[in-house]
Write a protein that holds these residues in place. Structure first.
Motif, PDB file in Angstrom:
ATOM      1  N   PHE B  49       0.840  -1.206   0.000  1.00 49.32           N
ATOM      2  CA  PHE B  49       0.000   0.000   0.000  1.00 49.32           C
ATOM      3  C   PHE B  49       0.874   1.255   0.000  1.00 49.32           C
ATOM      4  O   PHE B  49       0.543   2.254  -0.624  1.00 49.32           O
ATOM      5  N   THR B  50       1.996   1.192   0.720  1.00 50.09           N
ATOM      6  CA  THR B  50       2.913   2.326   0.782  1.00 50.09           C
ATOM      7  C   THR B  50       3.530   2.579  -0.593  1.00 50.09           C
ATOM      8  O   THR B  50       3.640   3.737  -1.037  1.00 50.09           O
ATOM      9  N   VAL B  51       3.903   1.503  -1.276  1.00 46.14           N
ATOM     10  CA  VAL B  51       4.503   1.627  -2.612  1.00 46.14           C
ATOM     11  C   VAL B  51       3.489   2.224  -3.593  1.00 46.14           C
ATOM     12  O   VAL B  51       3.824   3.119  -4.375  1.00 46.14           O
ATOM     13  N   ILE B  52       2.251   1.774  -3.540  1.00 44.51           N
ATOM     14  CA  ILE B  52       1.222   2.344  -4.428  1.00 44.51           C
ATOM     15  C   ILE B  52       0.984   3.806  -4.048  1.00 44.51           C
ATOM     16  O   ILE B  52       0.797   4.664  -4.922  1.00 44.51           O
ATOM     17  N   GLY B  53       1.040   4.101  -2.743  1.00 45.47           N
ATOM     18  CA  GLY B  53       0.895   5.482  -2.290  1.00 45.47           C
ATOM     19  C   GLY B  53       1.993   6.401  -2.815  1.00 45.47           C
ATOM     20  O   GLY B  53       1.802   7.612  -2.937  1.00 45.47           O
ATOM     21  N   GLU B  54       3.128   5.797  -3.141  1.00 39.14           N
ATOM     22  CA  GLU B  54       4.238   6.589  -3.715  1.00 39.14           C
ATOM     23  C   GLU B  54       4.043   6.839  -5.207  1.00 39.14           C
ATOM     24  O   GLU B  54       4.892   7.464  -5.848  1.00 39.14           O
ATOM     25  N   GLY B  55       2.964   6.298  -5.760  1.00 44.61           N
ATOM     26  CA  GLY B  55       2.676   6.585  -7.164  1.00 44.61           C
ATOM     27  C   GLY B  55       2.945   5.439  -8.119  1.00 44.61           C
ATOM     28  O   GLY B  55       2.737   5.561  -9.325  1.00 44.61           O
ATOM     29  N   LYS B  56       3.392   4.285  -7.590  1.00 48.25           N
ATOM     30  CA  LYS B  56       3.574   3.115  -8.463  1.00 48.25           C
ATOM     31  C   LYS B  56       2.191   2.577  -8.812  1.00 48.25           C
ATOM     32  O   LYS B  56       1.349   2.428  -7.935  1.00 48.25           O
TER      33      LYS B  56
END
Lengths: 230, 230
Positions: B49-56
């Motif tokens: 979720f954190t990685v997707i939150g970074e825009g991935k």
């Protein structure tokens, strides 16, 4: 713990109106979802649905029928009510329509045995190491289900069979098995063999070739013999 | 498997109209519910979720950010979409509002750490022997959570603390801590001590007495010191 003073921004104490702010509800529901599987499994193992199907209604009566404590039975029943698998009215429990059909051991459509496959330790184990599987892009279990003659498929064929009784009969009807044409049927991964047994019962001119791992084939043969075929 | 002929009653091949007959849907949903807990846990551990939150957004980009395989990541993401924890449009994944608030490690309301308590092995273990607990009418775990100084409560105090930051601030506001009255506060089972720390920060005249098992109290003390109290 003596006190000190610090600044707090007003926004950190803002209270969102109910239903408008973000909600952690789905997070908690998902985190605790495993409890639902385990409660269902315990209830099936205790034959709780079958006991209620026999007319036991109070937690004391149900507990006696399940050889369990009244307290434990009441807590389990209430959890099942919350999750839609039982009904409760004035401290008396009853089966839902679906529980009566699929979870009472005396119902011909009883599915409880399917839990032996759906929640078999080998299968559940894989989810304990799901991170590894995602990293790898495939199962992280060493003795995984695709290895030849993995006994999990005997468990599958045994425990999932009841679910297929009705579809197997429907298939025989749809294929007009009763016309008795001289069929040659090749069944790959025959499993429990219920489809094939049903075709054979409806069409005595069907010649059926079943393929599976030897340990599974043994079960299909037993099932066919028990159904009067072979 | 040669064929034989037997009689079949017509009723066994009756096909109920969709939506009108009994449905095994809830049974299967419940049996497989444990997969939802495990998928959430895996996603949090992978910081997905954190990685997707970074825009991935694509499964390849997310996989690279999580140090995982694209295939495993795509399958996990799709499962999370089905269960309402992610969104997907044209093969690009995004956070839901609730996931952004509660599952992105960079959010101040991050709840991911709560899984360390909610799904701690000692806690999950109890559900594996639920039948025993129902028979007995109480926990069947030998080293259960109510034993003094069970380390599960340190885990609880650590991992559930983020959830209490906002309520603790709200409590201080509701009690008008800022008025600085000479409070004496007795906190039984202080846990992480966030409520008490918040009161102390807003009221430098508050004298706070905290009670808990020694191992938990040590954590409360550390939290208070880290918050500038004590």
């Amino acid at each position: 713990m003596p006190a000190a003073n610090t600044n707090v921004t007003p926004s950190s104490t803002a209270i969102p109106a109910p239903g408008t702010g973000p909600s952690p509800q789905l997070f908690f529901e998902t985190a605790n979802a495993f409890q639902r599987s385990q409660a269902l499994k315990a209830a099936v193992e205790l034959e709780l649905f079958t006991v209620i199907g026999e007319g036991k209604q109070s937690s004391e009566e149900i507990a006696a029928g399940c050889n369990a404590s009244a307290r434990g039975t009441r807590i389990l029943c209430d959890f099942l009510v919350i999750n839609g698998l039982l009904r409760k009215q004035a401290n008396r429990y009853s089966l839902t329509r679906d529980s009566a059909v699929f979870l009472n051991k005396k119902s011909p459509a009883y599915l409880g045995s399917a839990l032996r496959f759906l929640l078999t330790p080998e299968k559940v184990e894989g989810y304990n190491i799901l991170v590894e599987a995602v990293r790898k892009g495939g199962t992280a279990i060493e003795h995984h289900a695709m290895l030849p003659e993995n006994p999990i498929w005997v468990e599958f064929a045994q425990s999932m069979a009841p679910l297929m009784t009705m579809p197997a009969e429907m298939l025989a009807t749809m294929l007009k098995a009763e016309q008795g044409k001289p069929w040659k049927v090749l069944s790959l991964a025959v499993g429990h063999g219920l489809y094939e047994t049903s075709l054979a019962r409806h069409n005595s001119n069907a010649e059926i070739w079943a393929v599976d791992w030897p340990n599974v084939l043994e079960l299909a043969r037993t099932n066919a013999v028990n159904a009067g075929i072979g």
